[in-house]
Write an enzyme that holds these catalytic residues in place. Structure first.
Site, mmCIF file in Angstrom:
data_model
loop_
_atom_site.group_PDB
_atom_site.id
_atom_site.type_symbol
_atom_site.label_atom_id
_atom_site.label_comp_id
_atom_site.label_asym_id
_atom_site.label_seq_id
_atom_site.Cartn_x
_atom_site.Cartn_y
_atom_site.Cartn_z
ATOM 1 N N HIS A 78 -63.503 53.871 -65.467
ATOM 2 C CA HIS A 78 -62.141 53.423 -65.802
ATOM 3 C C HIS A 78 -62.149 52.784 -67.187
ATOM 4 O O HIS A 78 -63.049 51.989 -67.490
ATOM 5 C CB HIS A 78 -61.656 52.429 -64.745
ATOM 6 C CG HIS A 78 -60.264 51.962 -64.982
ATOM 7 N ND1 HIS A 78 -59.166 52.737 -64.702
ATOM 8 C CD2 HIS A 78 -59.781 50.817 -65.532
ATOM 9 C CE1 HIS A 78 -58.065 52.084 -65.045
ATOM 10 N NE2 HIS A 78 -58.414 50.915 -65.559
ATOM 11 N N MET A 89 -57.160 62.540 -61.649
ATOM 12 C CA MET A 89 -55.879 61.845 -61.562
ATOM 13 C C MET A 89 -55.256 61.845 -60.157
ATOM 14 O O MET A 89 -54.082 61.545 -60.002
ATOM 15 C CB MET A 89 -54.871 62.477 -62.543
ATOM 16 C CG MET A 89 -55.339 62.439 -63.982
ATOM 17 S SD MET A 89 -55.625 60.761 -64.583
ATOM 18 C CE MET A 89 -53.938 60.252 -64.838
ATOM 19 N N LEU A 109 -57.930 59.780 -53.733
ATOM 20 C CA LEU A 109 -58.619 60.329 -52.562
ATOM 21 C C LEU A 109 -58.169 59.567 -51.317
ATOM 22 O O LEU A 109 -57.922 58.356 -51.379
ATOM 23 C CB LEU A 109 -60.137 60.193 -52.739
ATOM 24 C CG LEU A 109 -60.721 60.984 -53.922
ATOM 25 C CD1 LEU A 109 -62.160 60.547 -54.189
ATOM 26 C CD2 LEU A 109 -60.671 62.476 -53.655
ATOM 27 N N GLU A 141 -67.782 55.249 -73.037
ATOM 28 C CA GLU A 141 -67.821 55.774 -71.655
ATOM 29 C C GLU A 141 -68.929 56.806 -71.496
ATOM 30 O O GLU A 141 -69.624 56.849 -70.474
ATOM 31 C CB GLU A 141 -66.474 56.427 -71.292
ATOM 32 C CG GLU A 141 -65.330 55.443 -71.165
ATOM 33 C CD GLU A 141 -64.035 56.126 -70.761
ATOM 34 O OE1 GLU A 141 -64.065 57.060 -69.949
ATOM 35 O OE2 GLU A 141 -62.968 55.723 -71.281
#
Ligand code: GRF
Length: 194
Positions: free
Chosen positions: A114, A95, A98, A179
């Site tokens: 995502h 979360m 970068l 995912e």
């Protein structure tokens, strides 16, 4: 296509902030026979992340990066990546953003998952927004990370139907299951030439 030298496995770091179910699926994937990957390091900004338990369970090194001490975050992460000779970073529910500088240094070697069909529904609260907008489909995307949020080149996607009675929660759960399949598939796709 990413190339790596020799027959050595690709040392991978997974960055998490929460439950770590994608981390778990990546660990399992890396332990399959003939795998080209080894998860050497788990990085979390959250010392209470449930996913950190997988470090102990699978004997993987972990490092907590305290973002409240704003100084030298990049260097702290980079130092650890170097220590474990990390060649690939998988963001999995991480979360924090970068820095551009960090992304540049690891250019093309940072990927993210995502929970939407990017470029649609970047950012947070994707499932609720999908429900509110009465979308027929959602899904998940694995993509390269660049300096813009959820905007790097798409590697692979999976479409998931939104059901009539779906809530954000039920949709999230169904997408999460996809995912877990999609992230390993993305790695196989990227490194299929090794
Ligand atoms: C996943 O839905 C991922 O797509 C998003 O955050 C969630 C992380 O879940 N970026 P988990 O921690 O892997 O269970």
């Amino acid at each position: 296509m990413i190339k790596s030298s020799g027959l050595k496995k690709i040392s991978t770091a997974v960055f998490i902030s929460g439950t770590g179910s994608n981390l778990r699926s990546l660990i399992k994937f890396s332990k399959k026979k003939g795998s080209k990957f080894t998860i050497e390091l788990i990085i979390s900004n959250n010392s209470k992340a449930k996913g950190l338990n997988y470090a102990q369970k699978f004997k993987i090194k972990k490092k907590i990066i305290d973002y409240s001490r704003k100084q030298n975050i990049d260097n702290k992460i980079l130092k650890n990546l170097k220590k474990y000779n990390i060649k690939l970073i998988c963001l999995a529910g991480f979360m924090k953003i970068l820095s551009q500088n960090f992304i540049k240094k690891f250019n093309g070697k940072i990927i993210n998952i995502h929970p939407s069909l990017l470029p649609k529904y970047k950012g947070l609260n994707t499932h609720q927004r999908i429900i509110d907008n009465k979308e027929k489909y959602s899904g998940c995307t694995v993509h390269f990370v660049n300096s813009k949020l959820d905007s790097g080149k798409i590697i692979i996607q999976k479409k998931v139907k939104v059901l009539k009675n779906d809530t954000a929660n039920s949709l999230a759960k169904r997408i999460l299951r996809e995912e877990h399949i999609l992230y390993p598939k993305a790695l196989n796709k990227l490194y299929s030439n090794l």
